[in-house]
Design an enzyme around this catalytic site. Sequence first.
Site, PDB file in Angstrom:
ATOM      1  N   ASP A 222       0.832  -1.201   0.000  1.00  0.00           N
ATOM      2  CA  ASP A 222       0.000   0.000   0.000  1.00  0.00           C
ATOM      3  C   ASP A 222       0.871   1.257   0.000  1.00  0.00           C
ATOM      4  O   ASP A 222       1.825   1.359   0.765  1.00  0.00           O
ATOM      5  CB  ASP A 222      -0.859  -0.035   1.277  1.00  0.00           C
ATOM      6  CG  ASP A 222      -1.911   1.053   1.303  1.00  0.00           C
ATOM      7  OD1 ASP A 222      -2.844   0.989   0.482  1.00  0.00           O
ATOM      8  OD2 ASP A 222      -1.806   1.971   2.138  1.00  0.00           O
ATOM      9  N   GLU A 283       1.738  -0.542  -4.999  1.00  0.00           N
ATOM     10  CA  GLU A 283       0.759   0.479  -5.351  1.00  0.00           C
ATOM     11  C   GLU A 283       1.526   1.787  -5.272  1.00  0.00           C
ATOM     12  O   GLU A 283       1.844   2.275  -4.183  1.00  0.00           O
ATOM     13  CB  GLU A 283      -0.413   0.504  -4.357  1.00  0.00           C
ATOM     14  CG  GLU A 283      -1.486   1.494  -4.802  1.00  0.00           C
ATOM     15  CD  GLU A 283      -2.128   2.326  -3.695  1.00  0.00           C
ATOM     16  OE1 GLU A 283      -3.219   2.852  -3.911  1.00  0.00           O
ATOM     17  OE2 GLU A 283      -1.518   2.465  -2.614  1.00  0.00           O
TER      18      GLU A 283
HETATM   19  C1  GLC Z   1      -4.148   3.048  -0.716  1.00  0.00           C
HETATM   20  C2  GLC Z   1      -5.395   2.223  -0.600  1.00  0.00           C
HETATM   21  C3  GLC Z   1      -6.511   3.096  -0.139  1.00  0.00           C
HETATM   22  C4  GLC Z   1      -6.151   3.694   1.205  1.00  0.00           C
HETATM   23  C5  GLC Z   1      -4.815   4.416   1.142  1.00  0.00           C
HETATM   24  C6  GLC Z   1      -4.270   4.717   2.518  1.00  0.00           C
HETATM   25  O1  GLC Z   1      -4.234   3.985  -1.725  1.00  0.00           O
HETATM   26  O2  GLC Z   1      -5.669   1.590  -1.818  1.00  0.00           O
HETATM   27  O3  GLC Z   1      -7.713   2.388  -0.042  1.00  0.00           O
HETATM   28  O4  GLC Z   1      -7.141   4.584   1.610  1.00  0.00           O
HETATM   29  O5  GLC Z   1      -3.839   3.640   0.508  1.00  0.00           O
HETATM   30  O6  GLC Z   1      -3.855   3.550   3.142  1.00  0.00           O
END
Ligand code: GLC
Length: 579
Positions: A222, A283
């Site tokens: 994440d 991500e």
């Molecule tokens: C990422 C997740 C999202 C979350 C954010 C903070 O972007 O996909 O859902 O709110 O991180 O953890």
Amino acid sequence: MTTAPQVDLTLSPRMTDPDWWRQAAVYQIYPRSFADSNGDGIGDLKGITAKVPYLQALGINAVWLSPFYPSALADGGYDVDDYRNVDPKLGTLADFDEMTAALHAAGIKLIADIVPNHSSDRHEWFKEALAAPKGSAARERYIFRDGKGENGELPPADWTSVFGGPAWERTTDADGTPGQWYMHIFAKEQPDLNWDNPEVREDFLKTLKFWSDRGVDGFRIDVAHALTKDLSEPLPSTAELGVEGQLLDGSHPFWDRDEVHGIYAEWRRLFNQYTPPRTAVAEAWVHASRRARYASPEGLGQAFNFDLLQADFDADAFRSIITKNLAEAEATGASSTWVFSNHDVVRHATRYGLPKALELAEATPTVAAPGADANSEEAKGQDGKAWLLAGGKPSDVDAELGLRRARAATALLLALPGSAYLYNGEELGLQEVGEIPESERQDPAFFRNPGVDIGRDGCRVPLPWTADGSSYGFGSDGAHLPQPEWFAGYAASAQDGVDGSTLEFYRSALALRTELQGAETLQWLPSAADVLHFTRPGGWHSVTNFGTTAVELPAGKVVLASAPLVDGKLPADTTAWLV
Ligand code: GLC
Ligand code: CA
């Protein structure tokens, strides 16, 4: 005595293949909204275990499980209280082991979501930090600073959080007087961890080892681009942040700094101690030119490319995105990642059916880094959130067109080299739920950004498994987000075995993909304007008609069509596969 699940040995070669992830079809489960086994309205791990036969029949290769850790749900579970445990509302570690064994026995890998940028404010460490004095070791695990102004009453910097509002929160000291401030890029319940602190690094290695030892096959990281920060004084102002140059050369104080790759190199060494090595996907909403660093074999191995997710349903846009990303993957040794929907964006069956007049060309995703690739040409796609916020009603959406295009786009995506990431419910053709009353919304992106962001609850509504019954078969007593009546028409049971249903279309496409998938290359073939035609090794052809009139298909046997052919021709908004 419980008996061990039967392992189908014919599946084992794929389960032990170190390259299993390169062209995997990965199905994202948002656990609280998937299946509820005990009638409390919240999806849980036993619910997932019960659906393993469904997942196996669907034909996916891996499950990516969004956070299932103890959490107060200030951000849908991305606020983690304890990284090495299961949320009691979702089950126990024993339930986790049972689920993992059931998935593995069905030939399905498991990818766990890891949230390293921030913990929740209920994490033991944060509680300790608040109780400890300024300058203490406990505070060094997070990012605490004195405030500015005469009495420290102003935040250390004027930065805003991704969810809106300030990115710094003031604390109260033990004696009740106002104290230091801590940094939170996301909600205030998500304090950022200090990755300069070796204790934080050690603890995450322990967490990765903990889940790897339990059989987790890979990790989704994440906000992988935010961990390392340069917060040396003086802190820059918002006006100086997000400058394009900083995002291109890695000099932004917290997004995409070069040092972050030192962390992932260390993780990679741990991953490679396992057989097969554990995998990871970043991500990272970074500038496209910097994405490859995350995907390198010495780093995480893969990084999400959100380019198609942000693009319009348009042949030229798709072609240039695909070409660019395949070249990038080839250059780094990674494999491409393709995705249309996830828990953060409006479902693609809705995006593609938004009323033309309401299209918002400049819209950007909620969680994009400021100034990151969101402003590229490809990024100017439809974002349904702004439409929903403007009071858009589901009845305004051309759901039929949206789904038709979504199926065409999905068939194209599943024919691409690399891994395909699918989001639970898209195999049912589910639309975004726009009609959630304010009082029932849960997402901080909505509450912290009044009038600016509708939030992400609309794609997180519990799935319809049956056309009737309490919560459409999700559980036995209601669902934690309200399900609209039209969910009945999308129920899995109503589509099971029904020729032409979206569920059967996904099943056929995934089965064929497994059968036809060869080397990770693609060759474009000449085609009419508004048509994309490519072939994969072994003679697998995919043709998509993005235009408005039916076109002739190339020679070959049609093995899949996202909508019925018309007089042997490929109609508008349709993809066909030929061999
Ligand atoms: C990422 C997740 C999202 C979350 C954010 C903070 O972007 O996909 O859902 O709110 O991180 O953890
Ligand atoms: Ca439950």
